[in-house]
Design a protein around this motif. Structure first.
Motif, PDB file in Angstrom:
ATOM      1  N   ALA A 148       0.948  -1.094   0.057  1.00  0.00           N
ATOM      2  CA  ALA A 148       0.469   0.229  -0.222  1.00  0.00           C
ATOM      3  C   ALA A 148       0.544   0.982  -0.177  1.00  0.00           C
ATOM      4  O   ALA A 148       0.405   2.049  -0.673  1.00  0.00           O
ATOM      5  CB  ALA A 148      -0.888   0.122   1.282  1.00  0.00           C
ATOM      6  N   THR A 149       1.726   1.394   0.548  1.00  0.00           N
ATOM      7  CA  THR A 149       3.026   2.602   0.774  1.00  0.00           C
ATOM      8  C   THR A 149       3.112   2.982  -0.531  1.00  0.00           C
ATOM      9  O   THR A 149       3.453   3.560  -1.083  1.00  0.00           O
ATOM     10  CB  THR A 149       3.825   2.251   2.372  1.00  0.00           C
ATOM     11  OG1 THR A 149       3.214   1.985   2.843  1.00  0.00           O
ATOM     12  CG2 THR A 149       4.968   2.725   1.476  1.00  0.00           C
ATOM     13  N   ALA A 150       3.929   1.509  -1.495  1.00  0.00           N
ATOM     14  CA  ALA A 150       4.842   1.926  -2.290  1.00  0.00           C
ATOM     15  C   ALA A 150       3.309   2.142  -3.491  1.00  0.00           C
ATOM     16  O   ALA A 150       3.614   2.808  -4.246  1.00  0.00           O
ATOM     17  CB  ALA A 150       4.386   0.483  -2.970  1.00  0.00           C
ATOM     18  N   LEU A 151       1.748   1.247  -3.572  1.00  0.00           N
ATOM     19  CA  LEU A 151       0.658   2.061  -3.742  1.00  0.00           C
ATOM     20  C   LEU A 151       1.038   3.726  -4.475  1.00  0.00           C
ATOM     21  O   LEU A 151      -0.269   4.395  -5.073  1.00  0.00           O
ATOM     22  CB  LEU A 151      -0.055   1.101  -4.142  1.00  0.00           C
ATOM     23  CG  LEU A 151      -1.043   1.364  -4.754  1.00  0.00           C
ATOM     24  CD1 LEU A 151      -1.069   1.178  -6.129  1.00  0.00           C
ATOM     25  CD2 LEU A 151      -3.018   0.315  -4.567  1.00  0.00           C
ATOM     26  N   ASP A 195     -10.771  -6.891   5.526  1.00  0.00           N
ATOM     27  CA  ASP A 195     -10.825  -5.518   4.731  1.00  0.00           C
ATOM     28  C   ASP A 195      -9.520  -4.975   5.549  1.00  0.00           C
ATOM     29  O   ASP A 195     -10.092  -3.142   5.461  1.00  0.00           O
ATOM     30  CB  ASP A 195     -12.284  -5.492   6.044  1.00  0.00           C
ATOM     31  CG  ASP A 195     -13.721  -6.272   5.306  1.00  0.00           C
ATOM     32  OD1 ASP A 195     -13.052  -6.136   4.148  1.00  0.00           O
ATOM     33  OD2 ASP A 195     -14.782  -6.055   6.098  1.00  0.00           O
ATOM     34  N   ARG A 196      -8.870  -4.943   6.605  1.00  0.00           N
ATOM     35  CA  ARG A 196      -7.729  -3.817   7.347  1.00  0.00           C
ATOM     36  C   ARG A 196      -6.655  -3.888   5.749  1.00  0.00           C
ATOM     37  O   ARG A 196      -6.585  -2.403   5.354  1.00  0.00           O
ATOM     38  CB  ARG A 196      -7.217  -5.316   7.838  1.00  0.00           C
ATOM     39  CG  ARG A 196      -5.487  -3.688   8.188  1.00  0.00           C
ATOM     40  CD  ARG A 196      -4.858  -4.635   9.168  1.00  0.00           C
ATOM     41  NE  ARG A 196      -4.303  -3.518   9.718  1.00  0.00           N
ATOM     42  CZ  ARG A 196      -2.630  -3.815   9.040  1.00  0.00           C
ATOM     43  NH1 ARG A 196      -2.737  -3.706   8.195  1.00  0.00           N
ATOM     44  NH2 ARG A 196      -1.490  -3.305   9.764  1.00  0.00           N
ATOM     45  N   ASP A 197      -6.774  -4.766   4.956  1.00  0.00           N
ATOM     46  CA  ASP A 197      -6.241  -4.675   3.706  1.00  0.00           C
ATOM     47  C   ASP A 197      -6.650  -3.408   2.922  1.00  0.00           C
ATOM     48  O   ASP A 197      -6.342  -3.044   1.721  1.00  0.00           O
ATOM     49  CB  ASP A 197      -5.973  -5.824   3.024  1.00  0.00           C
ATOM     50  CG  ASP A 197      -4.404  -7.276   3.666  1.00  0.00           C
ATOM     51  OD1 ASP A 197      -3.795  -6.270   4.813  1.00  0.00           O
ATOM     52  OD2 ASP A 197      -4.879  -8.224   3.989  1.00  0.00           O
ATOM     53  N   ALA A 198      -8.130  -4.331   2.708  1.00  0.00           N
ATOM     54  CA  ALA A 198      -9.085  -3.490   1.864  1.00  0.00           C
ATOM     55  C   ALA A 198      -8.809  -1.592   2.370  1.00  0.00           C
ATOM     56  O   ALA A 198      -8.447  -1.034   1.716  1.00  0.00           O
ATOM     57  CB  ALA A 198     -10.209  -3.632   1.889  1.00  0.00           C
ATOM     58  N   GLU A 199      -8.520  -1.762   3.667  1.00  0.00           N
ATOM     59  CA  GLU A 199      -9.109  -0.111   4.065  1.00  0.00           C
ATOM     60  C   GLU A 199      -7.022   0.809   3.954  1.00  0.00           C
ATOM     61  O   GLU A 199      -6.866   1.637   2.642  1.00  0.00           O
ATOM     62  CB  GLU A 199      -8.896  -0.260   5.517  1.00  0.00           C
ATOM     63  CG  GLU A 199      -8.404   1.693   6.427  1.00  0.00           C
ATOM     64  CD  GLU A 199      -9.901   2.363   6.158  1.00  0.00           C
ATOM     65  OE1 GLU A 199      -9.235   3.406   6.071  1.00  0.00           O
ATOM     66  OE2 GLU A 199     -10.697   1.686   5.897  1.00  0.00           O
ATOM     67  N   LEU A 200      -6.137  -0.018   4.209  1.00  0.00           N
ATOM     68  CA  LEU A 200      -4.559   0.419   3.448  1.00  0.00           C
ATOM     69  C   LEU A 200      -4.753   0.656   2.182  1.00  0.00           C
ATOM     70  O   LEU A 200      -4.257   1.617   1.490  1.00  0.00           O
ATOM     71  CB  LEU A 200      -3.280  -1.035   3.706  1.00  0.00           C
ATOM     72  CG  LEU A 200      -3.309  -0.800   5.058  1.00  0.00           C
ATOM     73  CD1 LEU A 200      -2.662  -2.546   5.844  1.00  0.00           C
ATOM     74  CD2 LEU A 200      -2.804   0.283   5.915  1.00  0.00           C
ATOM     75  N   ILE A 201      -5.512  -0.684   0.808  1.00  0.00           N
ATOM     76  CA  ILE A 201      -5.418   0.350  -0.334  1.00  0.00           C
ATOM     77  C   ILE A 201      -6.214   1.189  -0.760  1.00  0.00           C
ATOM     78  O   ILE A 201      -5.613   2.164  -1.490  1.00  0.00           O
ATOM     79  CB  ILE A 201      -6.003  -1.590  -1.385  1.00  0.00           C
ATOM     80  CG1 ILE A 201      -4.780  -2.247  -1.151  1.00  0.00           C
ATOM     81  CG2 ILE A 201      -6.042  -0.878  -2.854  1.00  0.00           C
ATOM     82  CD1 ILE A 201      -5.401  -4.291  -1.230  1.00  0.00           C
ATOM     83  N   LYS A 259     -14.721  -0.071   0.735  1.00  0.00           N
ATOM     84  CA  LYS A 259     -14.521   1.938   0.947  1.00  0.00           C
ATOM     85  C   LYS A 259     -13.059   1.481  -0.095  1.00  0.00           C
ATOM     86  O   LYS A 259     -12.712   2.882  -0.433  1.00  0.00           O
ATOM     87  CB  LYS A 259     -13.123   0.459   1.807  1.00  0.00           C
ATOM     88  CG  LYS A 259     -13.827   0.843   3.617  1.00  0.00           C
ATOM     89  CD  LYS A 259     -12.565   0.269   4.558  1.00  0.00           C
ATOM     90  CE  LYS A 259     -13.297   0.699   6.267  1.00  0.00           C
ATOM     91  NZ  LYS A 259     -12.892  -0.264   6.795  1.00  0.00           N
ATOM     92  N   ILE A 260     -12.310   0.677  -0.862  1.00  0.00           N
ATOM     93  CA  ILE A 260     -11.696   1.200  -2.501  1.00  0.00           C
ATOM     94  C   ILE A 260     -12.692   1.713  -3.154  1.00  0.00           C
ATOM     95  O   ILE A 260     -12.176   1.921  -4.018  1.00  0.00           O
ATOM     96  CB  ILE A 260     -11.340  -0.880  -2.677  1.00  0.00           C
ATOM     97  CG1 ILE A 260     -10.906  -1.177  -1.969  1.00  0.00           C
ATOM     98  CG2 ILE A 260     -10.458  -0.092  -3.936  1.00  0.00           C
ATOM     99  CD1 ILE A 260      -9.925  -3.019  -1.789  1.00  0.00           C
ATOM    100  N   GLY A 261     -13.865   0.854  -3.512  1.00  0.00           N
ATOM    101  CA  GLY A 261     -15.132   1.471  -4.429  1.00  0.00           C
ATOM    102  C   GLY A 261     -14.817   3.290  -4.240  1.00  0.00           C
ATOM    103  O   GLY A 261     -15.345   4.030  -5.319  1.00  0.00           O
ATOM    104  N   ALA A 262     -14.805   3.392  -3.059  1.00  0.00           N
ATOM    105  CA  ALA A 262     -14.774   5.617  -3.079  1.00  0.00           C
ATOM    106  C   ALA A 262     -13.898   6.117  -2.390  1.00  0.00           C
ATOM    107  O   ALA A 262     -13.924   6.835  -2.520  1.00  0.00           O
ATOM    108  CB  ALA A 262     -15.815   4.882  -1.261  1.00  0.00           C
TER     109      ALA A 262
END
Length: 352
Positions: free
Chosen positions: A275-278, A296-302, A329-332
């Motif tokens: 996520a940091t690299a992204l 979902d935690r990974d989803a929040e980071l992404i 979360k990703i969609g928003a």
């Protein structure tokens, strides 16, 4: 009338003699019983030894039979390997002839998908040299598929240099590298990838990467070769000691431009580094991280990272542990929205 003193003395001597005789009889009886017991034990020991000797003889006979069967099986395996070697050499020769005649632009004589795995055989090295020679002389061949085969350093040192400057696509799947020489195998491959400036796509599917050391060799060679645009390392980091998130983040943070990075089915989770690299907005069009263990935690980071990213055009997160909340979360995220499609593909599109 009292008995005389002499009579009493005689009776005493008689009693002593009788007692002495009785004790002698007991001693003699005990000795006879002990001897009988010893004889009985000796007979039991003799019988046991006879049984042991019989078992040893049976074991020797069985071992001889097993040795004979093992020898026979070894001969059958040797004959089978010879037969397989002949079949593989014919297959390689056919491809060599096709390449020399300017035929198809790809080589698939080492693609054994759906077959029994082809183990290393020194007898095939001369045929590998023929194949390498044909590839080096060809102006047309651009792709090679290698699947379900064991490759030793001796084979890699023949095949990989021949690909340099010619192969634009290398597809390697389910390759077995010998345990003692795994590092050497990776060094040979990494050095060749670094030098092959014709290479555009590297597919490395289901080749188990044993450790971060091996992963670093491969990842650094990819980063150093600016001609590579598509890197597909799927099903390589799961069930191994190598950190797939670390490898993916290294590619994304390298400053390189990539069309596609595919790290599917690698048991990825805890994607903080990714996520940091992204979030640095790398030059990356498509990112496939489906079939992992993202939550979902990974989803929040992404989602947070995507707010800083304007380059990514396609993100595949299918077959993960994310819930609808995570996908929402990703969609928003960002000024773009994501629409879920089949297979979990999420594609950004500008709001109208």
């Amino acid at each position: 009338m009292e008995p005389s003193r002499c009579s009493r003395a005689d009776e005493g001597r008689k009693r002593k003699l009788d007692a002495s005789n009785n004790e002698g009889s007991l001693v003699a009886s005990d000795a006879m019983d002990f001897k009988a017991l010893l004889d009985q034990h000796s007979e039991q020991m003799r019988r046991m030894q006879s049984q042991i000797d019989g078992l040893v003889a049976i074991n020797s006979a069985l071992q001889a039979r097993l040795d004979g069967q093992a020898g026979s099986q070894a001969q059958e395996v040797f004959k089978l390997k010879q037969k397989c070697g002949v079949l593989e050499s014919r297959r390689i020769k056919d491809d060599v002839e096709t390449i020399r005649n300017g035929g198809e632009g790809y080589c698939n004589c080492l693609d054994y998908y759906g077959h029994s795995i082809i183990l290393h055989n020194d007898a095939l090295l001369s045929h590998f040299k023929e194949l390498a020679g044909a590839i080096q002389l060809s102006n047309k061949i651009q792709r090679i598929d290698i699947d379900n085969i064991e490759l030793h350093p001796s084979a890699l040192e023949i095949l990989y240099p021949a690909m340099e400057g010619r192969m634009t696509k290398i597809d390697m799947r389910r390759i077995i590298f010998p345990g003692p020489n795994v590092v050497k195998c990776y060094k040979i491959i990494a050095s060749s990838i670094r030098r092959n400036h014709a290479l555009e796509t590297l597919k490395w599917y289901s080749n188990r990467i044993p450790s971060d050391e091996h992963a670093d060799l491969l990842i650094k060679s990819i980063i150093d070769n600016w001609s590579i645009e598509n890197v597909l390392l799927a099903n390589c980091f799961n069930q191994s000691g190598a950190n797939g998130c670390r490898a993916l983040a290294a590619l994304m943070a390298s400053g390189r431009s990539f069309q596609e990075l595919d790290f599917s089915e690698n048991s990825l989770w805890g994607v903080d580094d990714v996520a940091t690299a992204l979030a640095t907005n790398p030059q990356l069009d498509r990112l496939w991280i489906c079939g992992n263990e993202l939550n979902d935690r990974d989803a929040e980071l992404i989602a947070q990272a995507l707010k800083q990213n304007t380059n990514l055009q396609e993100l595949n997160l299918g077959d993960s542990n994310m819930t609808r909340t995570g996908f929402e979360k990703i969609g928003a995220s960002n000024l773009r929205s994501f629409k879920p499609e089949c297979n979990g593909i999420l594609q950004p599109y500008l709001l109208g």
